[in-house]
Design a protein around this motif. Sequence first.
Motif, PDB file in Angstrom:
ATOM      1  N   TYR A  35     -29.270  65.539  46.653  1.00  0.00           N
ATOM      2  CA  TYR A  35     -28.076  65.638  45.817  1.00  0.00           C
ATOM      3  C   TYR A  35     -27.970  64.389  44.958  1.00  0.00           C
ATOM      4  O   TYR A  35     -28.236  63.272  45.417  1.00  0.00           O
ATOM      5  CB  TYR A  35     -26.818  65.775  46.681  1.00  0.00           C
ATOM      6  CG  TYR A  35     -26.802  66.994  47.568  1.00  0.00           C
ATOM      7  CD1 TYR A  35     -26.479  68.244  47.052  1.00  0.00           C
ATOM      8  CD2 TYR A  35     -27.114  66.900  48.922  1.00  0.00           C
ATOM      9  CE1 TYR A  35     -26.467  69.367  47.869  1.00  0.00           C
ATOM     10  CE2 TYR A  35     -27.101  68.015  49.750  1.00  0.00           C
ATOM     11  CZ  TYR A  35     -26.772  69.247  49.214  1.00  0.00           C
ATOM     12  OH  TYR A  35     -26.766  70.358  50.028  1.00  0.00           O
ATOM     13  N   ASP A  36     -27.584  64.580  43.714  1.00  0.00           N
ATOM     14  CA  ASP A  36     -27.393  63.465  42.786  1.00  0.00           C
ATOM     15  C   ASP A  36     -25.927  63.047  42.803  1.00  0.00           C
ATOM     16  O   ASP A  36     -25.032  63.851  42.511  1.00  0.00           O
ATOM     17  CB  ASP A  36     -27.805  63.861  41.371  1.00  0.00           C
ATOM     18  CG  ASP A  36     -29.296  64.152  41.271  1.00  0.00           C
ATOM     19  OD1 ASP A  36     -30.063  63.512  42.008  1.00  0.00           O
ATOM     20  OD2 ASP A  36     -29.696  65.015  40.464  1.00  0.00           O
ATOM     21  N   VAL A  37     -25.701  61.790  43.140  1.00  0.00           N
ATOM     22  CA  VAL A  37     -24.343  61.274  43.318  1.00  0.00           C
ATOM     23  C   VAL A  37     -24.159  60.036  42.447  1.00  0.00           C
ATOM     24  O   VAL A  37     -25.066  59.202  42.351  1.00  0.00           O
ATOM     25  CB  VAL A  37     -24.095  60.914  44.804  1.00  0.00           C
ATOM     26  CG1 VAL A  37     -22.740  60.258  44.990  1.00  0.00           C
ATOM     27  CG2 VAL A  37     -24.213  62.157  45.674  1.00  0.00           C
ATOM     28  N   VAL A  38     -22.999  59.909  41.811  1.00  0.00           N
ATOM     29  CA  VAL A  38     -22.695  58.714  41.035  1.00  0.00           C
ATOM     30  C   VAL A  38     -21.748  57.838  41.845  1.00  0.00           C
ATOM     31  O   VAL A  38     -20.827  58.337  42.506  1.00  0.00           O
ATOM     32  CB  VAL A  38     -22.077  59.078  39.657  1.00  0.00           C
ATOM     33  CG1 VAL A  38     -20.742  59.791  39.803  1.00  0.00           C
ATOM     34  CG2 VAL A  38     -21.929  57.836  38.787  1.00  0.00           C
ATOM     35  N   CYS A  39     -22.001  56.535  41.857  1.00  0.00           N
ATOM     36  CA  CYS A  39     -21.199  55.584  42.614  1.00  0.00           C
ATOM     37  C   CYS A  39     -20.539  54.615  41.645  1.00  0.00           C
ATOM     38  O   CYS A  39     -21.225  53.911  40.881  1.00  0.00           O
ATOM     39  CB  CYS A  39     -22.076  54.825  43.613  1.00  0.00           C
ATOM     40  SG  CYS A  39     -21.183  53.582  44.586  1.00  0.00           S
ATOM     41  N   ILE A  40     -19.197  54.565  41.660  1.00  0.00           N
ATOM     42  CA  ILE A  40     -18.455  53.715  40.741  1.00  0.00           C
ATOM     43  C   ILE A  40     -17.435  52.875  41.507  1.00  0.00           C
ATOM     44  O   ILE A  40     -17.090  53.168  42.645  1.00  0.00           O
ATOM     45  CB  ILE A  40     -17.749  54.547  39.642  1.00  0.00           C
ATOM     46  CG1 ILE A  40     -16.870  55.634  40.266  1.00  0.00           C
ATOM     47  CG2 ILE A  40     -18.769  55.150  38.687  1.00  0.00           C
ATOM     48  CD1 ILE A  40     -16.130  56.489  39.251  1.00  0.00           C
ATOM     49  N   GLY A  41     -16.939  51.852  40.840  1.00  0.00           N
ATOM     50  CA  GLY A  41     -15.966  50.940  41.436  1.00  0.00           C
ATOM     51  C   GLY A  41     -16.045  49.608  40.721  1.00  0.00           C
ATOM     52  O   GLY A  41     -17.037  49.307  40.044  1.00  0.00           O
ATOM     53  N   LEU A  42     -15.001  48.804  40.845  1.00  0.00           N
ATOM     54  CA  LEU A  42     -14.965  47.525  40.151  1.00  0.00           C
ATOM     55  C   LEU A  42     -15.983  46.544  40.729  1.00  0.00           C
ATOM     56  O   LEU A  42     -16.430  46.691  41.866  1.00  0.00           O
ATOM     57  CB  LEU A  42     -13.564  46.910  40.254  1.00  0.00           C
ATOM     58  CG  LEU A  42     -12.377  47.762  39.780  1.00  0.00           C
ATOM     59  CD1 LEU A  42     -11.091  46.928  39.820  1.00  0.00           C
ATOM     60  CD2 LEU A  42     -12.616  48.327  38.397  1.00  0.00           C
ATOM     61  N   THR A  43     -16.333  45.540  39.934  1.00  0.00           N
ATOM     62  CA  THR A  43     -17.199  44.471  40.426  1.00  0.00           C
ATOM     63  C   THR A  43     -16.546  43.789  41.625  1.00  0.00           C
ATOM     64  O   THR A  43     -15.358  43.486  41.617  1.00  0.00           O
ATOM     65  CB  THR A  43     -17.428  43.427  39.315  1.00  0.00           C
ATOM     66  OG1 THR A  43     -18.155  44.030  38.243  1.00  0.00           O
ATOM     67  CG2 THR A  43     -18.219  42.240  39.837  1.00  0.00           C
ATOM     68  N   GLY A  44     -17.343  43.569  42.662  1.00  0.00           N
ATOM     69  CA  GLY A  44     -16.828  42.925  43.871  1.00  0.00           C
ATOM     70  C   GLY A  44     -16.312  43.891  44.914  1.00  0.00           C
ATOM     71  O   GLY A  44     -15.928  43.465  46.013  1.00  0.00           O
ATOM     72  N   ALA A  45     -16.311  45.191  44.590  1.00  0.00           N
ATOM     73  CA  ALA A  45     -15.833  46.173  45.570  1.00  0.00           C
ATOM     74  C   ALA A  45     -16.791  46.310  46.746  1.00  0.00           C
ATOM     75  O   ALA A  45     -16.389  46.705  47.841  1.00  0.00           O
ATOM     76  CB  ALA A  45     -15.621  47.522  44.898  1.00  0.00           C
ATOM     77  N   GLY A  46     -18.074  45.997  46.510  1.00  0.00           N
ATOM     78  CA  GLY A  46     -19.057  46.056  47.596  1.00  0.00           C
ATOM     79  C   GLY A  46     -20.004  47.229  47.517  1.00  0.00           C
ATOM     80  O   GLY A  46     -20.661  47.570  48.504  1.00  0.00           O
TER      81      GLY A  46
END
Length: 206
Positions: A35-46
């Motif tokens: 499965y193709d998944v996109v991972c997002i979040g602010l810098t420093g979120a880990g």
Amino acid sequence: MAECLQLSLALCRIGFYTCFRALCCKGPPPPRPEYDVVCIGLTGAGKTSLLSRLCSELTDCIVPTTGFSIKAVPFQNAILNVKELGGADNIKKYWSRYYQGSQGVVFVLDSASSEEDLEVARAELHSALQHPQLCTLPFLILANHQDKPAARSVQEIKKYFELEPLARGKRWVLAGSTVDNMEAVKESFIQLIGLLEEKETDPARI
């Protein structure tokens, strides 16, 4: 008596042959779905640390992702091809260019961040949940850095981010996470895989 003995020997040979074939002539296991998944979040979120640990990579020299990176994260029942997008201000505005083809979303937030950063993360998650290319996809939302003293609980994050009204009717998982408890992180991803499998077998359901 001789005929009975011959029959018994024949049955034994058939049983032995059947066991031999079962043990020694098994073909390769069926391929795991990907499965193709996109991972997002602010810098420093880990994001990078969590994904690197899931891939059993060293995390001593982790640096924030600039642009994007792709990792194949293996699980027992599936492989997730995770496209991690950098969270800096000059990169966030281009996130939507990388959404096409995604089958699921991982959103990582720093549960111990400042009120200002938490509000930015909240706005970005709301935007992702409503984006035309993502709004029907399963979401895994990780409230990361739960080991820090200032971390908000999962319930506090759920209320602050207004997930119940906003994500009603969608498929999503909200879980706390920390790099010190990767078993819990893996379990959260396995829950996402379950949602992806549901999506695959029932594409009309939202």
